[in-house]
Structures are given as C-alpha cells and as structure tokens.
Design an enzyme around this catalytic site. Structure first.
Site, short mmCIF file in Angstrom:
data_model
loop_
_atom_site.label_atom_id
_atom_site.label_comp_id
_atom_site.label_asym_id
_atom_site.label_seq_id
_atom_site.Cartn_x
_atom_site.Cartn_y
_atom_site.Cartn_z
N CYS A 100 15.48 11.92 -13.25
CA CYS A 100 16.68 11.61 -12.43
C CYS A 100 16.34 11.01 -11.07
CB CYS A 100 17.52 12.89 -12.25
SG CYS A 100 16.71 14.09 -11.16
N CYS A 103 17.25 18.64 -13.22
CA CYS A 103 17.42 18.24 -14.63
C CYS A 103 16.23 18.64 -15.51
CB CYS A 103 17.62 16.72 -14.70
SG CYS A 103 16.07 15.83 -14.43
N ASN A 110 0.83 -1.21 0.00
CA ASN A 110 0.00 0.00 0.00
C ASN A 110 0.86 1.26 0.00
OD1 ASN A 110 -2.06 -1.82 0.18
ND2 ASN A 110 -2.40 -1.54 2.38
N VAL A 111 0.33 2.29 -0.65
CA VAL A 111 1.08 3.56 -0.73
C VAL A 111 0.37 4.64 0.08
CG1 VAL A 111 2.02 2.99 -3.01
CG2 VAL A 111 -0.18 4.19 -2.87
N ASN A 170 -8.29 -12.90 4.50
CA ASN A 170 -8.84 -12.31 3.29
C ASN A 170 -10.29 -12.74 3.16
OD1 ASN A 170 -9.52 -11.56 0.60
ND2 ASN A 170 -7.34 -11.57 0.08
N HIS A 192 5.86 -0.60 -2.71
CA HIS A 192 5.42 0.13 -3.91
C HIS A 192 5.49 1.64 -3.75
CE1 HIS A 192 2.98 -3.66 -5.22
NE2 HIS A 192 4.29 -3.84 -5.27
N1 APR Z 1 -10.31 -7.59 4.92
C1 APR Z 1 -9.50 -8.51 4.32
N2 APR Z 1 -9.35 -8.61 2.98
C2 APR Z 1 -10.06 -7.75 2.21
C3 APR Z 1 -10.93 -6.77 2.76
C4 APR Z 1 -11.04 -6.71 4.17
N3 APR Z 1 -11.83 -5.81 4.78
N4 APR Z 1 -11.49 -6.06 1.72
C5 APR Z 1 -10.97 -6.57 0.58
N5 APR Z 1 -10.13 -7.59 0.88
C6 APR Z 1 -9.29 -8.37 -0.05
C7 APR Z 1 -9.92 -8.67 -1.39
O1 APR Z 1 -10.61 -9.91 -1.33
C8 APR Z 1 -8.67 -8.77 -2.29
O2 APR Z 1 -8.17 -10.11 -2.31
O3 APR Z 1 -8.16 -7.56 -0.32
C9 APR Z 1 -7.63 -7.89 -1.59
C10 APR Z 1 -7.33 -6.61 -2.34
O4 APR Z 1 -6.70 -6.97 -3.55
P1 APR Z 1 -6.23 -5.83 -4.59
O5 APR Z 1 -7.30 -4.83 -4.75
O6 APR Z 1 -5.69 -6.56 -5.79
O7 APR Z 1 -5.01 -5.10 -3.84
P2 APR Z 1 -3.52 -5.59 -3.70
O8 APR Z 1 -3.44 -7.06 -3.49
O9 APR Z 1 -2.89 -4.71 -2.70
O10 APR Z 1 -2.90 -5.22 -5.15
C11 APR Z 1 -1.50 -5.42 -5.28
O11 APR Z 1 -1.57 -4.26 -7.40
O12 APR Z 1 -2.50 -2.54 -8.56
C12 APR Z 1 -1.34 -2.95 -7.95
O13 APR Z 1 0.34 -1.64 -6.96
C13 APR Z 1 -0.99 -2.03 -6.81
O14 APR Z 1 -0.13 -2.58 -4.62
C14 APR Z 1 -1.13 -2.91 -5.57
C15 APR Z 1 -0.94 -4.31 -6.13
#
Ligand code: APR
Length: 247
Positions: free
Chosen positions: A127, A148, A99-100, A211, A116
């Site tokens: 640069c 730059c 996460n950012v 998750n 990230h």
């Molecule tokens: N508690 C637990 N899990 C959750 C919740 C919650 N309240 N809400 C959503 N989720 C889960 C979803 O089921 C999903 O599997 O969180 C996950 C979010 O997945 P993504 O949206 O793909 O996010 P992330 O895994 O961080 O993406 C990775 O992809 O787009 C790039 O750079 C970006 O860092 C990011 C990377």
C-alpha cells in the site's frame, strides 16, 4: 578551462545540478557502474527490482542492510559541500539527485529533488505507506505493514518502477528553466534522469559535465570537466566567490 567556465556561467541566475553515484564516490560509497562499481559483485535484476523482492525478500534486505551499514560512517565530501555553496551563490538553485544515500541533506543543500528515493526510508510493498524503522530489518523476519499486512521494503525506486510523477514533473520543469545545468558524477544511462541534460540544453542552458569518464551526454556538454567532483567543485566555488569580492 575553469576561468572560461566561470566567465560563462557567472552572469546567470538559475542553476540546476544533477548528481549520480560519482559525487559520493569520494565519501567511500561505491558507484554502481565502472570498475569498482557495486554491480561488479551483484546484478541489478537480482536485487533492485520488485520481482527480486517478491522472490527473495531476504536477499534484497541483506543487500540493503549491507548498503546502510556501509553508509553509517560515511560523510559528505568536499563535492557535496561545494554544491551547498553553489546553492547560496546562485539566485535560484535546484539539486536533482539520483542518489539515495542522503549525503546532500547532510551537506545542508536545501532544495533537493530525490529522484530515486532514500535508502533510510521504508515503505509497505503493497500500500506504499511509509515507515520509519530505526533498527536493521531482520531479513528472516521482515516486518509487516500495520495497515494491510504487506511486507516492508526500502523506499527507493527499483528498476522497472515508475517514479513519482510529481517529482519527475518538477525535475523536468527545473531543467527546462535552467540557465546553467551541471551533470555531476552520473553515467547518464538511466532514464528519465539521463534525459535531463538534453532537456536543459534544448531550452538554451549552458551544460557542464563533471565526470572522470566520458558519458553518452558528453557530446552535448558545453564544458566536460574530466576531474573528480570533490576536487573540481571546490575550485569552482572559490572562483565564483572571487567575483563577489571583486564586486
Ligand atoms: N567524480 C566525478 N565522477 C565520478 C567520480 C568522481 N570522484 N567517481 C566516479 N565517477 C563517475 C563515473 O565515471 C560514472 O560515470 O560517476 C558515474 C557513476 O555512474 P553510476 O555508477 O552508473 O551511477 P549513477 O549514474 O548514479 O546510476 C544511475 O542507476 O543503478 C541505478 O538507481 C541507480 O541511481 C542509480 C542510477
């Protein structure tokens, strides 16, 4: 399940937690994938790539300004705070986040690896010199690097970009040496982060996935907790603290 999990992990000393956008969902920050995901409205290749920035820097800055605005009134949720409590509970602890949004820092976790980057930092697209720019970037008047003349961009890792090798090495090192590895709120589809749970598993760690859905790493997890992180993690830390009080 909670009791068995606590019994399994409480004797261990080294804990690593990997988080994704799901941990911030209960703070009101939309995730990327899944039904309410950000990508539903946008396409990554149109926004989070260097070629998109070179072709349409205004559109990319509009999107990041919108995301920064979205996060202005966003606070850490109980899931973030529970992770800071886990850091105090285990002898050795590392948080690796994709996460950012900076919410883990706000929740006072100390040992953080930001894989990230961080949406509140900017850097020169040419640069890489970093820039702290307080107010919003005007997409129609993008500031230039004073070294730059390159265009200023958000200091986040975009699709197709290499991650800082020192950061990656540290993330792999910690995952290889973890006794317990939590994968929290990540869809586990973006590498190299997505390979960390397998690395931990192959080096003997107990892997716990928190998750609300299954993911490509669910098969290897010793525990899959189909709950919201903001609900489950505070329960876990409560049980771990009970062990301390029972001595
Ligand atoms: N508690 C637990 N899990 C959750 C919740 C919650 N309240 N809400 C959503 N989720 C889960 C979803 O089921 C999903 O599997 O969180 C996950 C979010 O997945 P993504 O949206 O793909 O996010 P992330 O895994 O961080 O993406 C990775 O992809 O787009 C790039 O750079 C970006 O860092 C990011 C990377």
């Amino acid at each position: 399940m909670l009791e068995k999990l606590v019994k399994t992990i409480s004797p261990y000393h080294r804990c690593v937690v990997l988080t994704g956008a799901g941990i911030s969902a209960e703070s009101g920050v939309p995730t990327f994938r899944g039904k309410e995901g950000l990508w539903g409205k946008f396409k990554p290749e149109e926004l989070a790539t260097m070629s998109a920035f070179m072709a349409n820097p205004e559109v990319v800055w509009e999107w990041y300004n919108w995301r920064r605005e979205l996060m202005e009134n966003v606070e850490p949720n109980p899931g973030h705070w529970a992770i800071s409590e886990m850091e105090k509970w285990f002898d050795e602890f590392t948080l690796i986040t994709q996460n950012v949004d900076g919410l883990h820092r706000l929740a006072r976790t100390r040992h953080i690896i930001e894989l990230h980057g961080n949406i509140y930092r900017n850097k020169c697209a040419d640069c890489n010199q970093s820039f702290e720019i307080k107010d919003d970037i005007d997409p129609n008047n993008i500031p230039r690097c004073d070294k730059c003349e390159g265009k200023i961009r958000p200091d986040v890792v975009w699709f197709g970009e290499m991650l800082d090798s020192r950061i990656i090495d540290e993330a792999f090192y910690q995952s290889e040496h973890a006794d317990v590895f939590f994968s929290v709120g990540t869809s586990a589809v973006v590498h190299p982060a997505a390979s960390l749970p397998l690395v931990a598993k192959n080096h003997g760690a107990v892997v716990v996935e928190v998750n609300i859905e299954e993911t490509p790493i669910t098969y290897l997890a010793d525990f899959h907790i189909p709950s919201k992180s903001g609900e489950f993690l505070p329960e876990l830390i409560k049980e771990l603290k009970k062990i301390d009080s029972e001595g």
